[in-house]
Design a protein around this motif. Structure first.
Motif, PDB file in Angstrom:
ATOM      1  N   UNK A   4       3.447   5.864  -3.048  1.00 51.13           N
ATOM      2  CA  UNK A   4       4.642   6.475  -3.634  1.00 51.13           C
ATOM      3  C   UNK A   4       4.539   6.536  -5.152  1.00 51.13           C
ATOM      4  N   UNK A   5       3.982   5.516  -5.740  1.00 49.05           N
ATOM      5  CA  UNK A   5       3.832   5.485  -7.199  1.00 49.05           C
ATOM      6  C   UNK A   5       2.907   6.606  -7.661  1.00 49.05           C
ATOM      7  N   UNK A   6       1.793   6.805  -6.964  1.00 48.94           N
ATOM      8  CA  UNK A   6       0.867   7.878  -7.341  1.00 48.94           C
ATOM      9  C   UNK A   6       1.508   9.253  -7.123  1.00 48.94           C
ATOM     10  N   UNK A   7       2.271   9.411  -6.063  1.00 50.80           N
ATOM     11  CA  UNK A   7       2.951  10.686  -5.808  1.00 50.80           C
ATOM     12  C   UNK A   7       3.977  10.966  -6.907  1.00 50.80           C
ATOM     13  N   UNK A   8       4.711   9.960  -7.325  1.00 53.78           N
ATOM     14  CA  UNK A   8       5.690  10.131  -8.403  1.00 53.78           C
ATOM     15  C   UNK A   8       4.985  10.472  -9.712  1.00 53.78           C
ATOM     16  N   UNK A   9       3.863   9.826  -9.965  1.00 49.35           N
ATOM     17  CA  UNK A   9       3.101  10.110 -11.181  1.00 49.35           C
ATOM     18  C   UNK A   9       2.607  11.558 -11.182  1.00 49.35           C
ATOM     19  N   UNK A  37       0.837  -1.202   0.000  1.00 52.95           N
ATOM     20  CA  UNK A  37       0.000   0.000   0.000  1.00 52.95           C
ATOM     21  C   UNK A  37       0.871   1.251   0.000  1.00 52.95           C
ATOM     22  N   UNK A  38       1.967   1.230   0.777  1.00 53.67           N
ATOM     23  CA  UNK A  38       2.895   2.360   0.769  1.00 53.67           C
ATOM     24  C   UNK A  38       3.505   2.530  -0.617  1.00 53.67           C
ATOM     25  N   UNK A  39       3.859   1.431  -1.252  1.00 52.59           N
ATOM     26  CA  UNK A  39       4.421   1.495  -2.597  1.00 52.59           C
ATOM     27  C   UNK A  39       3.452   2.099  -3.587  1.00 52.59           C
TER      28      UNK A  39
END
Length: 83
Positions: free
Chosen positions: A59-64, A54-56
């Motif tokens: 982070x993926x959405x924040x990077x996107x 879930x943390x990953x």
């Protein structure tokens, strides 16, 4: 002959593993304390893995979102709108 009412959880246990159902309901076998402890450890491990995934995803959405913002800023600068 008296009929036994079959609960939904018992049916689900049978569908999941008929051998375990047979051992539990027909033979009266009990789960050992060691097996219960191992299962508790495994459950804790799976919960931590789920949290890690879930943390990953976060982070993926924040990077996107950061990438999209950077692209928008580059386009604004390229078109000369940032002057």
């Amino acid at each position: 002959m008296k009929q036994k009412l079959i609960r939904a959880t018992e049916l689900a246990e049978f569908v999941y593993c008929s051998k375990a159902w047979h051992l539990k309901y027909l033979d009266g076998a009990e789960v050992s304390p060691v097996a219960r402890e191992l299962q508790a450890e495994a459950n804790a491990w799976h919960i931590e893995q789920g949290r890690s995934l879930a943390r990953g995803d976060s982070y993926r959405w924040a990077a996107f979102a950061a990438l999209m913002l950077a692209i928008i800023l580059i386009v604004f600068c390229w078109l000369g709108w940032a002057k």
